[in-house]
Design a protein around this motif. Sequence first.
Motif, PDB file in Angstrom:
ATOM      1  N   THR A   2       0.830  -1.208   0.000  1.00  0.00           N
ATOM      2  CA  THR A   2       0.000   0.000   0.000  1.00  0.00           C
ATOM      3  C   THR A   2       0.862   1.254   0.000  1.00  0.00           C
ATOM      4  OG1 THR A   2      -0.136   0.010   2.423  1.00  0.00           O
ATOM      5  CG2 THR A   2      -1.870  -1.161   1.220  1.00  0.00           C
ATOM      6  N   ALA A   3       0.324   2.315  -0.584  1.00  0.00           N
ATOM      7  CA  ALA A   3       1.039   3.584  -0.625  1.00  0.00           C
ATOM      8  C   ALA A   3       1.100   4.212   0.765  1.00  0.00           C
ATOM      9  CB  ALA A   3       0.342   4.534  -1.594  1.00  0.00           C
ATOM     10  N   ARG A   4       2.252   4.789   1.088  1.00  0.00           N
ATOM     11  CA  ARG A   4       2.407   5.531   2.339  1.00  0.00           C
ATOM     12  C   ARG A   4       2.016   6.981   2.051  1.00  0.00           C
ATOM     13  NH1 ARG A   4       7.081   6.412   3.851  1.00  0.00           N
ATOM     14  NH2 ARG A   4       6.902   6.246   6.116  1.00  0.00           N
ATOM     15  N   VAL A   5       1.068   7.491   2.812  1.00  0.00           N
ATOM     16  CA  VAL A   5       0.454   8.786   2.492  1.00  0.00           C
ATOM     17  C   VAL A   5       0.501   9.732   3.692  1.00  0.00           C
ATOM     18  CG1 VAL A   5      -1.726   9.909   1.871  1.00  0.00           C
ATOM     19  CG2 VAL A   5      -1.087   7.756   0.786  1.00  0.00           C
ATOM     20  N   PRO A  47       6.878  10.122   2.600  1.00  0.00           N
ATOM     21  CA  PRO A  47       5.815   9.245   2.090  1.00  0.00           C
ATOM     22  C   PRO A  47       5.899   9.067   0.577  1.00  0.00           C
ATOM     23  CG  PRO A  47       4.964  11.444   2.368  1.00  0.00           C
ATOM     24  CD  PRO A  47       6.373  11.464   2.914  1.00  0.00           C
ATOM     25  N   ASP A  48       5.136   8.106   0.080  1.00  0.00           N
ATOM     26  CA  ASP A  48       5.038   7.940  -1.376  1.00  0.00           C
ATOM     27  C   ASP A  48       4.249   9.086  -1.989  1.00  0.00           C
ATOM     28  OD1 ASP A  48       6.288   5.301  -1.491  1.00  0.00           O
ATOM     29  OD2 ASP A  48       4.470   4.585  -0.512  1.00  0.00           O
ATOM     30  N   VAL A  49       3.142   9.451  -1.318  1.00  0.00           N
ATOM     31  CA  VAL A  49       2.236  10.471  -1.853  1.00  0.00           C
ATOM     32  C   VAL A  49       1.789  11.406  -0.734  1.00  0.00           C
ATOM     33  CG1 VAL A  49       0.022  10.917  -3.004  1.00  0.00           C
ATOM     34  CG2 VAL A  49       1.381   8.916  -3.658  1.00  0.00           C
ATOM     35  N   VAL A  50       1.765  12.691  -1.036  1.00  0.00           N
ATOM     36  CA  VAL A  50       1.201  13.691  -0.131  1.00  0.00           C
ATOM     37  C   VAL A  50      -0.126  14.132  -0.726  1.00  0.00           C
ATOM     38  CG1 VAL A  50       1.483  15.936   0.960  1.00  0.00           C
ATOM     39  CG2 VAL A  50       3.484  14.473   0.565  1.00  0.00           C
ATOM     40  N   VAL A  82       9.162  11.887  -3.664  1.00  0.00           N
ATOM     41  CA  VAL A  82       7.895  12.074  -2.956  1.00  0.00           C
ATOM     42  C   VAL A  82       6.970  12.824  -3.909  1.00  0.00           C
ATOM     43  CG1 VAL A  82       6.750  13.229  -1.038  1.00  0.00           C
ATOM     44  CG2 VAL A  82       8.957  12.102  -0.674  1.00  0.00           C
ATOM     45  N   ARG A  83       5.779  12.296  -4.136  1.00  0.00           N
ATOM     46  CA  ARG A  83       4.870  12.886  -5.120  1.00  0.00           C
ATOM     47  C   ARG A  83       3.664  13.515  -4.421  1.00  0.00           C
ATOM     48  NH1 ARG A  83       6.741   8.025  -8.019  1.00  0.00           N
ATOM     49  NH2 ARG A  83       8.007   8.759  -9.767  1.00  0.00           N
ATOM     50  N   PHE A  84       3.084  14.509  -5.082  1.00  0.00           N
ATOM     51  CA  PHE A  84       2.016  15.307  -4.479  1.00  0.00           C
ATOM     52  C   PHE A  84       0.750  15.247  -5.332  1.00  0.00           C
ATOM     53  CE2 PHE A  84       5.997  16.831  -2.946  1.00  0.00           C
ATOM     54  CZ  PHE A  84       5.775  17.193  -1.634  1.00  0.00           C
ATOM     55  N   LEU A  85      -0.373  15.020  -4.664  1.00  0.00           N
ATOM     56  CA  LEU A  85      -1.681  15.009  -5.311  1.00  0.00           C
ATOM     57  C   LEU A  85      -2.574  15.999  -4.589  1.00  0.00           C
ATOM     58  CD1 LEU A  85      -3.863  13.838  -7.222  1.00  0.00           C
ATOM     59  CD2 LEU A  85      -4.251  12.032  -5.517  1.00  0.00           C
ATOM     60  N   ARG A 123      -1.907   5.718  -8.748  1.00  0.00           N
ATOM     61  CA  ARG A 123      -1.360   6.128 -10.047  1.00  0.00           C
ATOM     62  C   ARG A 123      -0.300   7.213  -9.884  1.00  0.00           C
ATOM     63  NH1 ARG A 123      -6.772   7.424 -13.135  1.00  0.00           N
ATOM     64  NH2 ARG A 123      -5.349   8.353 -14.647  1.00  0.00           N
ATOM     65  N   VAL A 124      -0.537   8.151  -8.983  1.00  0.00           N
ATOM     66  CA  VAL A 124       0.464   9.190  -8.734  1.00  0.00           C
ATOM     67  C   VAL A 124       1.727   8.578  -8.136  1.00  0.00           C
ATOM     68  CG1 VAL A 124       1.003  11.191  -7.274  1.00  0.00           C
ATOM     69  CG2 VAL A 124      -1.129  11.122  -8.570  1.00  0.00           C
ATOM     70  N   ARG A 125       1.555   7.632  -7.209  1.00  0.00           N
ATOM     71  CA  ARG A 125       2.720   6.944  -6.632  1.00  0.00           C
ATOM     72  C   ARG A 125       3.544   6.275  -7.730  1.00  0.00           C
ATOM     73  NH1 ARG A 125       1.710   1.466  -3.444  1.00  0.00           N
ATOM     74  NH2 ARG A 125       0.852   1.096  -5.522  1.00  0.00           N
ATOM     75  N   ASP A 126       2.865   5.723  -8.745  1.00  0.00           N
ATOM     76  CA  ASP A 126       3.553   5.015  -9.813  1.00  0.00           C
ATOM     77  C   ASP A 126       4.103   5.939 -10.887  1.00  0.00           C
ATOM     78  OD1 ASP A 126       2.993   2.650  -8.520  1.00  0.00           O
ATOM     79  OD2 ASP A 126       1.206   2.209  -9.712  1.00  0.00           O
TER      80      ASP A 126
END
Length: 220
Positions: A2-5, A47-50, A82-85, A123-126
Amino acid sequence: MTARVVLVDDHRMFRSGVKAELDDSVTVVGEAPDVDAAVKVIRETRPDVVLLDVHLPGGNGNGGADVVTGCAGLQTESGDPVRFLALSVSDAAEDVISVIRAGARGYVTKTISPADLISAIDRVRDGDAVFSPRLAGFVLDAFGATAGEIAEVDEELDRLSAREREVMRLIARGYQYKEVAKELFISVKTVETHVSSVLRKLQLSSRHELTSWAMQRRLL
């Protein structure tokens, strides 16, 4: 896995609601109510995604954009960025463009369903860029002039037909094949054929590489 958020929103009840809706589909490793606290917790947890709102107190007054720029270059423990959504009630063009210019990978509104939000996070994590269709139009319009200038001198882009360019932009912006087919009034099979042709002509091997290629040329 799972993505770490990290969740960033100045409304605690909203953060609680998002966590409840996401359930076990992601691992929430931190929360923050403002820009300064967000930058701190993101640097600590990597995290993977913020998942962040665009309107936040603190920083330089630019809300979510300040969070993104404050964490520029930060990587996860595995070495990925680290990616941002952005997740916001606002669908104003200036809000969308501001946070995307800062470096966010996508922007969705708070009307999104839990299932679609989970998909967007993954998808953003990837490495995909994810936008609601209406919001993606703002981004394309904002970078349209630059994209036109680049297209005139980009030999790689010139290898693509007009239809292949349309498909390439939509795929790079995170559209699924069915969504591209609906947007361009063509079949899913035709979309698959165009994508294969685009990847072959550009000597790329995946959607992730295509998105990176398009972002480097500011074509999204």
